[in-house]
Design a protein around this motif. Structure first.
Motif, PDB file in Angstrom:
ATOM      1  N   GLY A  15      53.155 -13.905   2.548  1.00 30.61           N
ATOM      2  CA  GLY A  15      53.242 -12.700   1.746  1.00 30.61           C
ATOM      3  C   GLY A  15      52.842 -12.874   0.303  1.00 30.61           C
ATOM      4  O   GLY A  15      52.781 -11.899  -0.450  1.00 30.61           O
ATOM      5  N   GLY A  16      52.554 -14.109  -0.097  1.00 30.33           N
ATOM      6  CA  GLY A  16      52.201 -14.377  -1.481  1.00 30.33           C
ATOM      7  C   GLY A  16      50.720 -14.640  -1.669  1.00 30.33           C
ATOM      8  O   GLY A  16      49.938 -14.686  -0.713  1.00 30.33           O
ATOM      9  N   VAL A  17      50.347 -14.865  -2.917  1.00 28.99           N
ATOM     10  CA  VAL A  17      48.949 -15.116  -3.257  1.00 28.99           C
ATOM     11  C   VAL A  17      48.472 -16.453  -2.695  1.00 28.99           C
ATOM     12  O   VAL A  17      47.325 -16.579  -2.256  1.00 28.99           O
ATOM     13  CB  VAL A  17      48.769 -15.078  -4.790  1.00 28.99           C
ATOM     14  CG1 VAL A  17      47.390 -15.571  -5.180  1.00 28.99           C
ATOM     15  CG2 VAL A  17      48.975 -13.667  -5.310  1.00 28.99           C
ATOM     16  N   GLY A  18      49.346 -17.465  -2.688  1.00 27.52           N
ATOM     17  CA  GLY A  18      48.955 -18.777  -2.188  1.00 27.52           C
ATOM     18  C   GLY A  18      48.490 -18.738  -0.748  1.00 27.52           C
ATOM     19  O   GLY A  18      47.472 -19.356  -0.388  1.00 27.52           O
ATOM     20  N   ALA A  19      49.224 -18.019   0.098  1.00 28.36           N
ATOM     21  CA  ALA A  19      48.822 -17.892   1.508  1.00 28.36           C
ATOM     22  C   ALA A  19      47.477 -17.184   1.618  1.00 28.36           C
ATOM     23  O   ALA A  19      46.645 -17.537   2.453  1.00 28.36           O
ATOM     24  CB  ALA A  19      49.889 -17.132   2.284  1.00 28.36           C
ATOM     25  N   ALA A  20      47.250 -16.187   0.761  1.00 31.22           N
ATOM     26  CA  ALA A  20      45.968 -15.469   0.763  1.00 31.22           C
ATOM     27  C   ALA A  20      44.832 -16.390   0.335  1.00 31.22           C
ATOM     28  O   ALA A  20      43.730 -16.346   0.907  1.00 31.22           O
ATOM     29  CB  ALA A  20      46.051 -14.259  -0.154  1.00 31.22           C
ATOM     30  N   PHE A  21      45.086 -17.238  -0.674  1.00 31.20           N
ATOM     31  CA  PHE A  21      44.084 -18.226  -1.079  1.00 31.20           C
ATOM     32  C   PHE A  21      43.737 -19.135   0.099  1.00 31.20           C
ATOM     33  O   PHE A  21      42.567 -19.396   0.379  1.00 31.20           O
ATOM     34  CB  PHE A  21      44.617 -19.092  -2.223  1.00 31.20           C
ATOM     35  CG  PHE A  21      44.505 -18.477  -3.587  1.00 31.20           C
ATOM     36  CD1 PHE A  21      43.349 -17.842  -4.003  1.00 31.20           C
ATOM     37  CD2 PHE A  21      45.565 -18.563  -4.481  1.00 31.20           C
ATOM     38  CE1 PHE A  21      43.252 -17.294  -5.272  1.00 31.20           C
ATOM     39  CE2 PHE A  21      45.477 -18.029  -5.755  1.00 31.20           C
ATOM     40  CZ  PHE A  21      44.317 -17.380  -6.155  1.00 31.20           C
ATOM     41  N   ALA A  22      44.774 -19.651   0.756  1.00 33.47           N
ATOM     42  CA  ALA A  22      44.560 -20.573   1.872  1.00 33.47           C
ATOM     43  C   ALA A  22      43.755 -19.912   2.987  1.00 33.47           C
ATOM     44  O   ALA A  22      42.838 -20.519   3.563  1.00 33.47           O
ATOM     45  CB  ALA A  22      45.906 -21.073   2.403  1.00 33.47           C
TER      46      ALA A  22
END
Length: 269
Positions: A15-22
Motif C-alpha cells: 500500500g505504500g510507495v516502496g511497494a509501487a517502486f518495487a
C-alpha cells in the motif's frame, strides 16, 4: 552473477510507495531486492515474482544493513539503483517533541539513507548506478506542527544534492525526489506523540492530530513510481519535483513572495 539490471528498494510495505517502486522496476525487468523491516508486510506479488528477492532490512540498524548487503552480494556484484524510500512522518509541535523521538526520526529519514548509500556505495560505483532519495515538499515548505519531519527531509534534500556532487566523479547519479501528494496511508499512519499536560497547544490537539484520510493532491503510487522509473532510465540527476501538486509547489516557490508562502503553508495546517 546476475546480468540484468538490479535495484534495491527500502520500505516496501503493501500500500505504500516502496511497494509501487518495487513493482515498477520488477515490471521493467530489473532484479529487485524488495526490503522492509517486516518482510511479511511486503505484497505477495513481490514474494512470488521470479525477479524479486525479498529481504528483511531495518535501515536504522547497522547489523541489519550488513546482513542485507551480504544477501545481495550472493546474487550480484553491482547495484544499478538504490531507492532510499523508508521513512516516517510525525505531527507534533517542536516544543512538545521529545529529543529522543526527534533523533529516531532523523535516524530513519536521514541517517538511514546515508547508511544505505555508504554500505552499497562500492556496488553502485561498480554499476555506475543511481541513488534515489525519496524526500518531500515538507523539506522545502514550512508546514506547522511537522518541524522535525520537515527538518529531516530538508536534511535529505541538502545532503542528497551534496552527495550528487561528491559521487559524480565516481560515475554515480544521485536523484532527490521532492515528493508531493501520493495516495497512500501516509497521513493515516503518521505517528502523533502524547501531548504533555502543560502543552500550549492542548486546546488545538484535535486539529493537529486530524490527519486527512485522503490527500487532495494524491497521485496514485503506481503512477508516481512509473514517473520516477522513467526519470531514472532517462538519466535524470539532482532534485526532481514529483507527485501530486509538486509542480505547483515548485512554481509557487519561484513566483510567490516569502510572506505569501508562509501564509499558504500556515493555512494548510
Amino acid at each position: 552473477m546476475a546480468l540484468r539490471k538490479t535495484c534495491l528498494v527500502t520500505g516496501c510495505s503493501a500500500g505504500g510507495v516502496g511497494a509501487a517502486f518495487a513493482e515498477a522496476f520488477k515490471n521493467k525487468g530489473y532484479h529487485v531486492f524488495a526490503t522492509a523491516r517486516s518482510p511479511s508486510k511486503i505484497p505477495q506479488t513481490l514474494h512470488e515474482a521470479s525477479n524479486v528477492t525479498v529481504l528483511a532490512l531495518d535501515v536504522t540498524s547497522t547489523e541489519s544493513i550488513a546482513s542485507a548487503l551480504e544477501e545481495v552480494k550472493k546474487k550480484t556484484n553491482k547495484l544499478d539503483v538504490l531507492v532510499n524510500n523508508a521513512g516516517l512522518g510525525l505531527n507534533m509541535p517542536g516544543l512538545d517533541t521529545s529529543l529522543e523521538e526527534a533523533k529516531k526520526l532523523f535516524d530513519l529519514n536521514f541517517f538511514g539513507a546515508l547508511a544505505m548509500m555508504q554500505a552499497f556505495g562500492p556496488m553502485l560505483v561498480a554499476a555506475k548506478g543511481c541513488v534515489v532519495n525519496n524526500s518531500s515538499v515538507g523539506g522545502v515548505f514550512n508546514f506547522p506542527f511537522s518541524s522535525i519531519y520537515n527538518a529531516s527531509k530538508a536534511a535529505l534534500i541538502h545532503g542528497g544534492e551534496t552527495w550528487r556532487l561528491e559521487m559524480a566523479p565516481l560515475g554515480v547519479r544521485v536523484m532527490t525526489l521532492v515528493t508531493g501528494g501520493i495516495a497512500t496511508n501516509f497521513f493515516v499512519n503518521m505517528q502523533t506523540l502524547i501531548f504533555p499536560e502543560n502543552s500550549y497547544y492542548k486546546p488545538i490537539k484535535d486539529i493537529i492530530e486530524d490527519n486527512p484520510e485522503e490527500n487532495p493532491y494524491g497521485m496514485k503510487p503506481e503512477v508516481f513510481a512509473q514517473d520516477v522509473l522513467s526519470r531514472v532510465e532517462k538519466g535524470a540527476n539532482g532534485k526532481q519535483w514529483v507527485g501530486g501538486g509538486a509542480s505547483i509547489g515548485r512554481f509557487g516557490l519561484w513566483l510567490m513572495p516569502q510572506g505569501a508562502i508562509v501564509s499558504l503553508t500556515s493555512s494548510q495546517s
